[in-house]
Motif scaffolding. Structure first.
Motif, mmCIF file in Angstrom:
data_model
loop_
_atom_site.group_PDB
_atom_site.id
_atom_site.type_symbol
_atom_site.label_atom_id
_atom_site.label_comp_id
_atom_site.label_asym_id
_atom_site.label_seq_id
_atom_site.Cartn_x
_atom_site.Cartn_y
_atom_site.Cartn_z
ATOM 1 N N LEU A 77 -10.923 -13.024 12.307
ATOM 2 C CA LEU A 77 -11.154 -11.794 11.561
ATOM 3 C C LEU A 77 -11.735 -12.062 10.176
ATOM 4 N N GLU A 117 -9.624 -5.428 13.385
ATOM 5 C CA GLU A 117 -9.626 -6.082 14.697
ATOM 6 C C GLU A 117 -10.667 -5.451 15.632
ATOM 7 N N TYR A 118 -10.888 -4.161 15.471
ATOM 8 C CA TYR A 118 -11.856 -3.488 16.335
ATOM 9 C C TYR A 118 -12.980 -2.895 15.494
ATOM 10 N N LYS A 166 -8.411 -14.583 17.623
ATOM 11 C CA LYS A 166 -9.610 -13.810 17.293
ATOM 12 C C LYS A 166 -9.876 -13.972 15.791
#
Lengths: 99, 99, 99, 99, 99, 99, 99
Positions: C39, C72-73, C37
């Motif tokens: 970032l 991350e979120y 993912k």
């Protein structure tokens, strides 16, 4: 009038909802379910306001007699002289209608 | 126009969503499901602002006529003269488009 | 460029994520699952900032063009000219990379 | 070094945990389960601080190179140049060790 | 009187609810269920007020002897000399009735 | 001593609980269950304090060496040089014992 | 006396509940269930107060020796010299009784 005797505290606003239309323009009576929820109301009494961060009184933003738009939920129903009114915090009233 | 008569309170902003495209560029009609959720809107009316920590009025950050980007959720639908509008708090509007 | 026309409000920051590596250094293509993912992102537009306790505007802490590390979120995906961008509040961005 | 290039934002502190002891003093290798969770860490980079109630920048309370005690939970793992670091808010770090 | 001896602290207000009508105007006794919940009350004692953001004492907005409208829920029942009273925070009282 | 090297941050207070009595006055050994939870502790190290609303440092209200009463729950156990200590926020300590 | 040695911190108030009546006026012993929960208490020690928004110490509103009315729930039981006391925050005490 009844509401004249009632003074809301802080930033509370006493309103009277407009009557729901129970008859169509063509004259047909509407069953209660078909009558839309009335969100327009007339201001009947206002509190003195609330205290801001500086400790000063912040007056409410609506005046007696003004037409306002209420949120769909919220408000406290109060019965004064057998008539239904609603109390809303000033900050919860969505807006007002200018003539 | 209807919205001219409506004045949002505090930092509320009245917007009208752009119409969803119902026909593709090639002329094919889109079923409702395929129409994307429209997040762009035009500002129709703005409140006077909200009070900051010092007790001063903080004007809203958008102006009538500006194109704004709305969050996917939130906002309050209001019907004025049989037309749908939405009320958003100034702080919930994501951004605006500059010509 | 599309994002030039978009001005985030308050302390929002518009970022574009770096592209995930889809090929290993040795030239082997990575299936989507194996792609980490991403970032890291580049700041594309920043809001004017938010108001602090004294009612003054506090500018955001990143500038257009800077490389930042995202949490991350969180964040809000926005599509501008068919390209994906993300909006983060200034305070949610973890840090920035200095060349 | 990798962390030199990374600047945490606001009151975030980048730390590197001390390595867990994998061998006892007597020379016996410890299985991973028996290795205690390492709560000591070295500060690698610090943000500029956060704004206090007066709108002034409040620097963080630790400095690069200091040994700190981390809380058992919390923190955000970030990977910089394939090495694990952790970001903690200044206020979540329990204390520091003075030589 | 009992309540004379009791001084509420901070912005608390001691009230005595009006007695529910147990007989109709026509003289018929009402079963307890048919008696409406009494929301009107008389102020019996008030606290000195609460401290505002500036650290100054903000007096309560009602006075001993005033008739007030209580919210339907909330309040703390206190028994003084075998008589029921209720304590409400000043801010929870909906409004007052002016003669 | 170990705790001399450890400096709590902000308004944290490092305490060492008094040892539970394991023998009755009459000399009978108490099983662990019968030993009361020890809520008295000695302050071993204190943080510099926390920042108040004005941005000034507010020192903690206890001093090293003072005997304090801890709340039954809360606090963070920290192990320094193989000895158990507890960290409490200054505001969570119930009171102190004066000789 | 035991409580003389104990100094509550911040706005905590140490109180001793009045003893529940265990015998009726007519001399009949009351089983424990029939004894009402005692909400009256005597102030035994008070903390120095808490800091207000301006960073000034706000003294507590009750004094040692005063009779107070406690809320039905809340408070922290502390045992000092084998005697039960309760700690309440100043703001949770409902009111006091004036002679």
């Amino acid at each position: 009038m009844a509401f004249r005797k009632f003074l809301p505290l802080f930033d509370r606003v006493l309103v009277e909802r407009l009557t729901a239309e129970t008859v169509t323009k063509g004259g047909i009576m509407l069953p209660e379910k078909s009558q839309g929820k009335v969100l327009e109301a007339t201001v009947k009494a206002v509190g003195p306001g609330s205290f801001n961060q500086k400790g000063d009184m912040q007056p409410v933003s609506v005046k007696v007699g003004e037409k306002v738009l209420l949120p769909e939920y919220g408000g406290t129903k109060v019965v004064l002289d057998n008539k239904d009114y609603f109390l809303f915090r000033d900050g919860d009233i969505l807006g007002k209608f200018m003539e």
